[in-house]
Design a protein around this motif. Structure first.
Motif, PDB file in Angstrom:
ATOM      1  N   LEU A 161      27.033   9.226 -52.713  1.00  0.00           N
ATOM      2  CA  LEU A 161      26.919   8.158 -53.689  1.00  0.00           C
ATOM      3  C   LEU A 161      26.606   6.826 -53.007  1.00  0.00           C
ATOM      4  CD1 LEU A 161      27.079   7.281 -56.623  1.00  0.00           C
ATOM      5  CD2 LEU A 161      29.555   6.994 -56.340  1.00  0.00           C
ATOM      6  N   ARG A 162      27.202   6.610 -51.852  1.00  0.00           N
ATOM      7  CA  ARG A 162      26.884   5.405 -51.091  1.00  0.00           C
ATOM      8  C   ARG A 162      25.424   5.397 -50.661  1.00  0.00           C
ATOM      9  NH1 ARG A 162      31.319   5.500 -46.528  1.00  0.00           N
ATOM     10  NH2 ARG A 162      29.970   3.847 -45.687  1.00  0.00           N
ATOM     11  N   ALA A 163      24.874   6.584 -50.432  1.00  0.00           N
ATOM     12  CA  ALA A 163      23.467   6.678 -50.035  1.00  0.00           C
ATOM     13  C   ALA A 163      22.536   6.382 -51.206  1.00  0.00           C
ATOM     14  CB  ALA A 163      23.174   8.071 -49.476  1.00  0.00           C
ATOM     15  N   LEU A 164      22.885   6.869 -52.389  1.00  0.00           N
ATOM     16  CA  LEU A 164      21.982   6.763 -53.540  1.00  0.00           C
ATOM     17  C   LEU A 164      22.129   5.446 -54.303  1.00  0.00           C
ATOM     18  CD1 LEU A 164      22.206  10.377 -55.010  1.00  0.00           C
ATOM     19  CD2 LEU A 164      20.453   9.422 -53.508  1.00  0.00           C
ATOM     20  N   ASP A 165      23.330   4.882 -54.295  1.00  0.00           N
ATOM     21  CA  ASP A 165      23.565   3.630 -55.018  1.00  0.00           C
ATOM     22  C   ASP A 165      24.452   2.731 -54.160  1.00  0.00           C
ATOM     23  OD1 ASP A 165      23.473   1.805 -57.118  1.00  0.00           O
ATOM     24  OD2 ASP A 165      25.211   2.684 -58.141  1.00  0.00           O
ATOM     25  N   PRO A 166      23.920   2.263 -53.028  1.00  0.00           N
ATOM     26  CA  PRO A 166      24.752   1.569 -52.036  1.00  0.00           C
ATOM     27  C   PRO A 166      25.418   0.301 -52.558  1.00  0.00           C
ATOM     28  CG  PRO A 166      22.411   1.325 -51.521  1.00  0.00           C
ATOM     29  CD  PRO A 166      22.514   2.360 -52.592  1.00  0.00           C
ATOM     30  N   HIS A 167      24.808  -0.364 -53.518  1.00  0.00           N
ATOM     31  CA  HIS A 167      25.351  -1.630 -54.018  1.00  0.00           C
ATOM     32  C   HIS A 167      26.050  -1.477 -55.376  1.00  0.00           C
ATOM     33  CE1 HIS A 167      23.228  -3.431 -50.712  1.00  0.00           C
ATOM     34  NE2 HIS A 167      22.069  -2.980 -51.166  1.00  0.00           N
ATOM     35  N   GLY A 168      26.191  -0.231 -55.839  1.00  0.00           N
ATOM     36  CA  GLY A 168      26.872  -0.008 -57.106  1.00  0.00           C
ATOM     37  C   GLY A 168      26.181  -0.622 -58.301  1.00  0.00           C
TER      38      GLY A 168
ATOM     39  N   SER B 113      27.764  18.233 -39.412  1.00  0.00           N
ATOM     40  CA  SER B 113      28.954  18.223 -38.556  1.00  0.00           C
ATOM     41  C   SER B 113      28.826  17.283 -37.360  1.00  0.00           C
ATOM     42  CB  SER B 113      29.251  19.642 -38.058  1.00  0.00           C
ATOM     43  OG  SER B 113      28.151  20.126 -37.309  1.00  0.00           O
ATOM     44  N   ASP B 114      27.620  17.122 -36.825  1.00  0.00           N
ATOM     45  CA  ASP B 114      27.445  16.309 -35.627  1.00  0.00           C
ATOM     46  C   ASP B 114      26.853  14.933 -35.920  1.00  0.00           C
ATOM     47  OD1 ASP B 114      28.382  18.401 -34.001  1.00  0.00           O
ATOM     48  OD2 ASP B 114      26.394  19.321 -33.976  1.00  0.00           O
ATOM     49  N   LEU B 115      26.782  14.566 -37.197  1.00  0.00           N
ATOM     50  CA  LEU B 115      26.168  13.291 -37.562  1.00  0.00           C
ATOM     51  C   LEU B 115      27.229  12.208 -37.705  1.00  0.00           C
ATOM     52  CD1 LEU B 115      23.690  14.466 -40.353  1.00  0.00           C
ATOM     53  CD2 LEU B 115      23.182  14.086 -37.941  1.00  0.00           C
ATOM     54  N   THR B 116      26.871  10.994 -37.329  1.00  0.00           N
ATOM     55  CA  THR B 116      27.735   9.858 -37.618  1.00  0.00           C
ATOM     56  C   THR B 116      27.651   9.546 -39.109  1.00  0.00           C
ATOM     57  OG1 THR B 116      26.012   8.195 -37.292  1.00  0.00           O
ATOM     58  CG2 THR B 116      27.257   8.917 -35.336  1.00  0.00           C
ATOM     59  N   GLU B 117      28.541   8.719 -39.589  1.00  0.00           N
ATOM     60  CA  GLU B 117      28.517   8.346 -41.001  1.00  0.00           C
ATOM     61  C   GLU B 117      27.197   7.689 -41.359  1.00  0.00           C
ATOM     62  OE1 GLU B 117      30.908   4.999 -43.284  1.00  0.00           O
ATOM     63  OE2 GLU B 117      32.167   6.787 -42.996  1.00  0.00           O
ATOM     64  N   LEU B 118      26.720   6.798 -40.507  1.00  0.00           N
ATOM     65  CA  LEU B 118      25.460   6.116 -40.772  1.00  0.00           C
ATOM     66  C   LEU B 118      24.297   7.100 -40.802  1.00  0.00           C
ATOM     67  CD1 LEU B 118      24.157   3.364 -41.250  1.00  0.00           C
ATOM     68  CD2 LEU B 118      23.858   3.141 -38.769  1.00  0.00           C
ATOM     69  N   GLU B 119      24.295   8.058 -39.855  1.00  0.00           N
ATOM     70  CA  GLU B 119      23.233   9.067 -39.831  1.00  0.00           C
ATOM     71  C   GLU B 119      23.289   9.938 -41.072  1.00  0.00           C
ATOM     72  OE1 GLU B 119      22.690   9.831 -35.018  1.00  0.00           O
ATOM     73  OE2 GLU B 119      24.305  10.841 -36.125  1.00  0.00           O
ATOM     74  N   SER B 120      24.500  10.283 -41.511  1.00  0.00           N
ATOM     75  CA  SER B 120      24.652  11.106 -42.711  1.00  0.00           C
ATOM     76  C   SER B 120      24.087  10.391 -43.929  1.00  0.00           C
ATOM     77  CB  SER B 120      26.130  11.436 -42.945  1.00  0.00           C
ATOM     78  OG  SER B 120      26.636  12.269 -41.930  1.00  0.00           O
ATOM     79  N   ILE B 121      24.400   9.110 -44.068  1.00  0.00           N
ATOM     80  CA  ILE B 121      23.897   8.341 -45.203  1.00  0.00           C
ATOM     81  C   ILE B 121      22.380   8.282 -45.179  1.00  0.00           C
ATOM     82  CG2 ILE B 121      23.792   6.010 -46.175  1.00  0.00           C
ATOM     83  CD1 ILE B 121      26.748   5.712 -45.500  1.00  0.00           C
TER      84      ILE B 121
END
Length: 356
Positions: free
Chosen positions: A46-53, A170-178
């Protein structure tokens, strides 16, 4: 803008599928989204698709308290539930959602009864014990709110479980995942895209978590009809369920059974597709009705998943319309949605599996 509230909408499976489909609809959607949840933590997708809400907002509710739910539904046109409660309170949660929706003036409500067709809810004990009292409550409020059941058959993704061996995030950082989630429209390429949020719950003996057929280990346990022939089954991917539901929001009126179909396929063809795609000769067990009825008697009462998947096979073996075989109602009402077929899905699974 009209608002749709989605109870359990932060979940990785149906919640993500519906929310992402609304946000990414090729036809500019005018719906705003309230996600009802026990907590306010936004999932990464959800943070990836609508980062600013800008289109979505998280609403913390107590599902045991009708007034808590009502307070966040004041401006909602439609309430859709994808809750899955495992503590025995599912009926109460759904009833509370319904009552809150009525009190808040919502126009439509879809209870969390995702699965087989209308006869499936009547014939399968697990579904009947939960679904029947919820729907009886919906009928009681007929005239005050429009209620509908969204049926989609079996999740196609159950045959993809275990195909990709390495969890892709599994090996991605949060930023990479987003970043990957943004690129994939809410899904990370690989296992996440294949599984689409389903858990490894299927009962294949290889332990993969798949159901009916496991592609990587070339194994299948298929039900048969009483005449020994393999039955037909309706499959739909989790993502396509989300796309159909998102499209249905713009319909003027819902039907009581908002049934959707990815593809209805004979299980013999399902096996043939799997062998052609993988190049493997599958180890196949054909399970008769008598064998699964005996298995059901022997399973301990607390083995809920074992009982559930055994009941699934028994239902498939009946090869019955409106149970394991569904009518494409939402397909007809929303003809612009073109769902994924079984072979296309399996080919995508196998490409992802070979990449790991």
């Amino acid at each position: 803008m009209p608002r749709v509230a989605i109870a359990g909408g932060s979940s990785a499976s149906l919640g993500r599928a519906i929310v992402s489909s609304i946000l990414l609809s090729p036809i500019k959607s005018h719906w705003e989204i309230s996600i009802l949840s026990r907590g306010d933590r936004k999932p990464l997708w959800l943070r990836a698709l609508d980062p600013h809400g800008l289109r979505t907002r998280m609403e913390v509710v107590d599902y045991r308290d009708v007034s808590s739910i009502k307070a966040v539904l004041a401006s909602s046109h439609t309430l859709i539930s994808v809750t899955s409660v495992t503590d025995g309170s599912q009926v109460q949660v759904e009833t509370n959602l319904l009552k809150a929706a009525v009190q808040a003036g919502c126009v439509r409500f879809a209870p969390s009864q995702w699965g087989f067709g209308p006869k499936g809810w009547e014939n399968m004990h697990h579904f009947r014990s939960i679904g029947q009292p919820i729907w009886e409550e919906c009928v009681r409020y007929k005239g005050e709110i429009e209620c509908a059941k969204f049926n989609m058959g079996a999740f196609m993704n159950y045959i993809g479980l275990g195909a990709v061996t390495n969890p892709s995030a599994s090996d991605l950082t949060e930023l990479e995942s987003i970043q990957r989630l943004q690129e994939g429209g809410g899904y990370i390429a690989g296992e996440d895209e294949v599984v689409q949020g389903l858990q490894r719950q299927g009962d294949l003996e290889d332990g993969s978590g798949a159901f009916l057929l496991g592609m990587r280990n070339a194994i299948a346990t298929l039900p048969c009809r009483d005449d020994g022939q393999l039955p037909r089954v309706t499959f739909t991917t989790v993502k396509d369920v989300g796309r159909f539901v998102a499209a249905s929001l713009d319909l003027v009126k819902w039907e009581e059974n908002m049934t959707m179909v990815g593809e209805t396929v004979n299980l013999g063809d399902l096996l043939r597709h799997a062998e052609e795609i993988t190049g493997f000769d599958f180890k196949v067990e054909i399970r008769s009705r008598e064998a699964d009825e005996e298995r059901l008697r022997q399973l301990p009462p607390n083995d809920v998943l074992g009982q559930l998947f055994t009941q699934f096979r028994l239902a498939f073996g009946r090869d019955a319309q409106d149970e394991g075989i569904l009518e494409p109602v939402v397909n007809r009402l929303c003809p612009d949605i073109k769902p994924m077929g079984i072979r296309e899905y399996m080919e995508g699974c196998w490409r992802a599996a070979k990449a790991t």
